[in-house]
Design a protein around this motif. Sequence first.
Motif, PDB file in Angstrom:
ATOM      1  N   MET A   1       0.854  -1.177   0.000  1.00 37.96           N
ATOM      2  CA  MET A   1       0.000   0.000   0.000  1.00 37.96           C
ATOM      3  C   MET A   1       0.887   1.222   0.000  1.00 37.96           C
ATOM      4  SD  MET A   1      -3.341   0.870   0.484  1.00 37.96           S
ATOM      5  CE  MET A   1      -4.156   2.427   0.779  1.00 37.96           C
ATOM      6  N   GLY A   2       0.737   2.069  -0.933  1.00 42.34           N
ATOM      7  CA  GLY A   2       1.555   3.257  -1.001  1.00 42.34           C
ATOM      8  C   GLY A   2       1.112   4.269   0.027  1.00 42.34           C
ATOM      9  N   MET A   3       2.018   5.128   0.408  1.00 46.83           N
ATOM     10  CA  MET A   3       1.638   6.102   1.398  1.00 46.83           C
ATOM     11  C   MET A   3       1.494   7.465   0.780  1.00 46.83           C
ATOM     12  SD  MET A   3       4.599   7.323   3.935  1.00 46.83           S
ATOM     13  CE  MET A   3       3.395   8.333   4.727  1.00 46.83           C
ATOM     14  N   THR A   4       0.473   8.177   1.202  1.00 45.63           N
ATOM     15  CA  THR A   4       0.309   9.565   0.830  1.00 45.63           C
ATOM     16  C   THR A   4       0.555  10.377   2.082  1.00 45.63           C
ATOM     17  OG1 THR A   4      -2.033   9.468   1.365  1.00 45.63           O
ATOM     18  CG2 THR A   4      -1.407   9.034  -0.915  1.00 45.63           C
ATOM     19  N   GLY A   5       0.676  11.683   1.922  1.00 46.77           N
ATOM     20  CA  GLY A   5       0.750  12.537   3.071  1.00 46.77           C
ATOM     21  C   GLY A   5       2.116  12.648   3.714  1.00 46.77           C
ATOM     22  N   ARG A   6       3.172  12.169   3.081  1.00 52.68           N
ATOM     23  CA  ARG A   6       4.506  12.414   3.602  1.00 52.68           C
ATOM     24  C   ARG A   6       4.803  13.898   3.472  1.00 52.68           C
ATOM     25  NH1 ARG A   6       7.912   8.412   6.078  1.00 52.68           N
ATOM     26  NH2 ARG A   6       7.341   6.396   5.221  1.00 52.68           N
ATOM     27  N   ILE A   7       5.377  14.463   4.498  1.00 47.59           N
ATOM     28  CA  ILE A   7       5.767  15.860   4.380  1.00 47.59           C
ATOM     29  C   ILE A   7       7.004  15.939   3.502  1.00 47.59           C
ATOM     30  CG2 ILE A   7       7.358  16.090   6.319  1.00 47.59           C
ATOM     31  CD1 ILE A   7       5.836  18.692   6.981  1.00 47.59           C
ATOM     32  N   VAL A   8       7.105  16.997   2.721  1.00 43.19           N
ATOM     33  CA  VAL A   8       8.265  17.183   1.869  1.00 43.19           C
ATOM     34  C   VAL A   8       9.051  18.351   2.403  1.00 43.19           C
ATOM     35  CG1 VAL A   8       9.040  17.759  -0.427  1.00 43.19           C
ATOM     36  CG2 VAL A   8       7.159  16.177  -0.126  1.00 43.19           C
ATOM     37  N   LEU A   9      10.348  18.185   2.508  1.00 42.01           N
ATOM     38  CA  LEU A   9      11.181  19.190   3.139  1.00 42.01           C
ATOM     39  C   LEU A   9      11.216  20.476   2.342  1.00 42.01           C
ATOM     40  CD1 LEU A   9      14.208  16.971   4.116  1.00 42.01           C
ATOM     41  CD2 LEU A   9      12.303  17.660   5.554  1.00 42.01           C
ATOM     42  N   GLY A  10      11.609  21.552   3.016  1.00 42.34           N
ATOM     43  CA  GLY A  10      11.763  22.833   2.346  1.00 42.34           C
ATOM     44  C   GLY A  10      10.444  23.567   2.325  1.00 42.34           C
ATOM     45  N   ALA A  11      10.122  24.190   1.178  1.00 50.06           N
ATOM     46  CA  ALA A  11       8.864  24.923   1.049  1.00 50.06           C
ATOM     47  C   ALA A  11       7.739  23.907   1.011  1.00 50.06           C
ATOM     48  CB  ALA A  11       8.868  25.763  -0.223  1.00 50.06           C
ATOM     49  N   VAL A  12       7.009  23.778   2.111  1.00 48.04           N
ATOM     50  CA  VAL A  12       5.994  22.735   2.191  1.00 48.04           C
ATOM     51  C   VAL A  12       4.840  23.032   1.262  1.00 48.04           C
ATOM     52  CG1 VAL A  12       4.358  21.596   3.730  1.00 48.04           C
ATOM     53  CG2 VAL A  12       6.619  22.195   4.560  1.00 48.04           C
ATOM     54  N   ASN A  95       3.517   5.960 -12.141  1.00 49.15           N
ATOM     55  CA  ASN A  95       2.899   6.229 -10.845  1.00 49.15           C
ATOM     56  C   ASN A  95       1.737   7.210 -10.990  1.00 49.15           C
ATOM     57  OD1 ASN A  95       4.985   4.836  -9.025  1.00 49.15           O
ATOM     58  ND2 ASN A  95       6.250   6.163 -10.309  1.00 49.15           N
ATOM     59  N   THR A  96       0.689   7.005 -10.189  1.00 50.38           N
ATOM     60  CA  THR A  96      -0.500   7.848 -10.289  1.00 50.38           C
ATOM     61  C   THR A  96      -0.872   8.434  -8.942  1.00 50.38           C
ATOM     62  OG1 THR A  96      -1.952   5.938  -9.925  1.00 50.38           O
ATOM     63  CG2 THR A  96      -1.432   6.498 -12.207  1.00 50.38           C
ATOM     64  N   ASP A  97      -1.517   9.597  -8.971  1.00 50.46           N
ATOM     65  CA  ASP A  97      -2.132  10.210  -7.791  1.00 50.46           C
ATOM     66  C   ASP A  97      -1.147  10.538  -6.673  1.00 50.46           C
ATOM     67  OD1 ASP A  97      -4.617   9.969  -9.028  1.00 50.46           O
ATOM     68  OD2 ASP A  97      -4.885   7.940  -8.268  1.00 50.46           O
ATOM     69  N   GLY A  98       0.131  10.683  -6.978  1.00 53.28           N
ATOM     70  CA  GLY A  98       1.099  11.045  -5.959  1.00 53.28           C
ATOM     71  C   GLY A  98       1.275  10.011  -4.866  1.00 53.28           C
ATOM     72  N   LEU A  99       0.931   8.736  -5.145  1.00 56.36           N
ATOM     73  CA  LEU A  99       1.017   7.696  -4.121  1.00 56.36           C
ATOM     74  C   LEU A  99       2.429   7.152  -3.951  1.00 56.36           C
ATOM     75  CD1 LEU A  99      -2.244   5.669  -4.857  1.00 56.36           C
ATOM     76  CD2 LEU A  99      -1.852   7.383  -3.077  1.00 56.36           C
ATOM     77  N   ILE A 116      17.679  13.775   3.596  1.00 61.33           N
ATOM     78  CA  ILE A 116      18.523  14.506   2.649  1.00 61.33           C
ATOM     79  C   ILE A 116      17.656  15.080   1.539  1.00 61.33           C
ATOM     80  CG2 ILE A 116      20.409  14.310   0.981  1.00 61.33           C
ATOM     81  CD1 ILE A 116      21.458  11.955   2.695  1.00 61.33           C
ATOM     82  N   ALA A 117      16.766  14.246   0.995  1.00 63.38           N
ATOM     83  CA  ALA A 117      15.861  14.665  -0.078  1.00 63.38           C
ATOM     84  C   ALA A 117      14.708  13.675  -0.129  1.00 63.38           C
ATOM     85  CB  ALA A 117      16.586  14.700  -1.427  1.00 63.38           C
ATOM     86  N   ASN A 118      13.540  14.130  -0.603  1.00 61.82           N
ATOM     87  CA  ASN A 118      12.394  13.231  -0.759  1.00 61.82           C
ATOM     88  C   ASN A 118      11.406  13.819  -1.753  1.00 61.82           C
ATOM     89  OD1 ASN A 118      11.358  15.300   0.837  1.00 61.82           O
ATOM     90  ND2 ASN A 118      10.501  13.980   2.397  1.00 61.82           N
ATOM     91  N   ASP A 119      10.438  13.012  -2.150  1.00 57.25           N
ATOM     92  CA  ASP A 119       9.477  13.483  -3.146  1.00 57.25           C
ATOM     93  C   ASP A 119       8.250  12.586  -3.142  1.00 57.25           C
ATOM     94  OD1 ASP A 119       8.442  15.082  -5.118  1.00 57.25           O
ATOM     95  OD2 ASP A 119       9.901  14.537  -6.652  1.00 57.25           O
ATOM     96  N   ASN A 120       7.099  13.170  -3.428  1.00 61.11           N
ATOM     97  CA  ASN A 120       5.899  12.434  -3.788  1.00 61.11           C
ATOM     98  C   ASN A 120       5.759  12.526  -5.300  1.00 61.11           C
ATOM     99  OD1 ASN A 120       5.243  13.081  -0.803  1.00 61.11           O
ATOM    100  ND2 ASN A 120       3.663  11.631  -1.390  1.00 61.11           N
ATOM    101  N   VAL A 121       5.571  11.402  -5.957  1.00 60.99           N
ATOM    102  CA  VAL A 121       5.733  11.325  -7.410  1.00 60.99           C
ATOM    103  C   VAL A 121       4.422  11.036  -8.123  1.00 60.99           C
ATOM    104  CG1 VAL A 121       6.856  10.066  -9.287  1.00 60.99           C
ATOM    105  CG2 VAL A 121       8.098  10.533  -7.166  1.00 60.99           C
ATOM    106  N   THR A 122       4.151  11.804  -9.161  1.00 61.55           N
ATOM    107  CA  THR A 122       3.161  11.452 -10.163  1.00 61.55           C
ATOM    108  C   THR A 122       3.897  11.198 -11.467  1.00 61.55           C
ATOM    109  OG1 THR A 122       1.396  12.765  -9.142  1.00 61.55           O
ATOM    110  CG2 THR A 122       1.153  12.239 -11.475  1.00 61.55           C
TER     111      THR A 122
END
Length: 236
Positions: A1-12, A95-99, A116-122
């Motif tokens: 199950m993919g997770m949504t709602g991860r906070i992304v660093l920097g300008a939220v 990938n779909t819906d930023g999951l 260090i770095a992260n991303d939610n991906v579509t």
Amino acid sequence: MGMTGRIVLGAVVGVVVIGTVSAHTGKGAAGNGERGSSGSRVQGSRPMSDRASGHTGEKGAGAEEEAGTRSAPRGDGSYVVGRDVRPGTYRTTGNTDGLCYWERAKDASGGADSLIANDNVTGTSYVTVKATDKVFRSSGCKDWQAVGEKTAGATTGARIDGDGGMYRVGVDIAPGTYRSTGNSGDLCYWERAKDALHSVESVSANDNVSGSAVVTISAGDAYFKTVGCGDWKKTS
């Protein structure tokens, strides 16, 4: 199950204009703690809930594997760099819906300071995992594949899916000037990048766009990222 709602660093939320440190809201690509640009703007990010909510689907990377380091992450989990996954550049697509969520980390503490770095991906994402990284996490993403050198004569089109994510210049798309129209509410975000580290220094230029957008992608750019935009058409 993919997770949504991860906070992304920097300008939220929103876009930070380099030099002036102002911001405005709008749908952009998910960012990270190292975002920045020598161009006009720092990337925007989709609103996301606190990453501390955790992820129940995460599992240890090495449990099912034979001895030796895999060439690419497979499935959800936390991967120890140099043991479970090799340093290198990896690609996930479809990938779909930023999951899809990924994360490079300094350690396995799970704290915000370790990121260090992260991303939610579509759509598609590329990420370079460095030998100095300690952990790579992936959740809800399609399979990652190791990326080799650019292929000579690779087919590149004159149209770019405006919500397709990250494209490799000279392989996925051709350099040139592109135009996107019909964007509203600053929901369109684009970015020219020097590499796939997703750091401040990675970003050559970016913007959140309302209405029509025009961008020239240089042959010297490594990647072009587009989220929430109308399709881009090559004009020259």
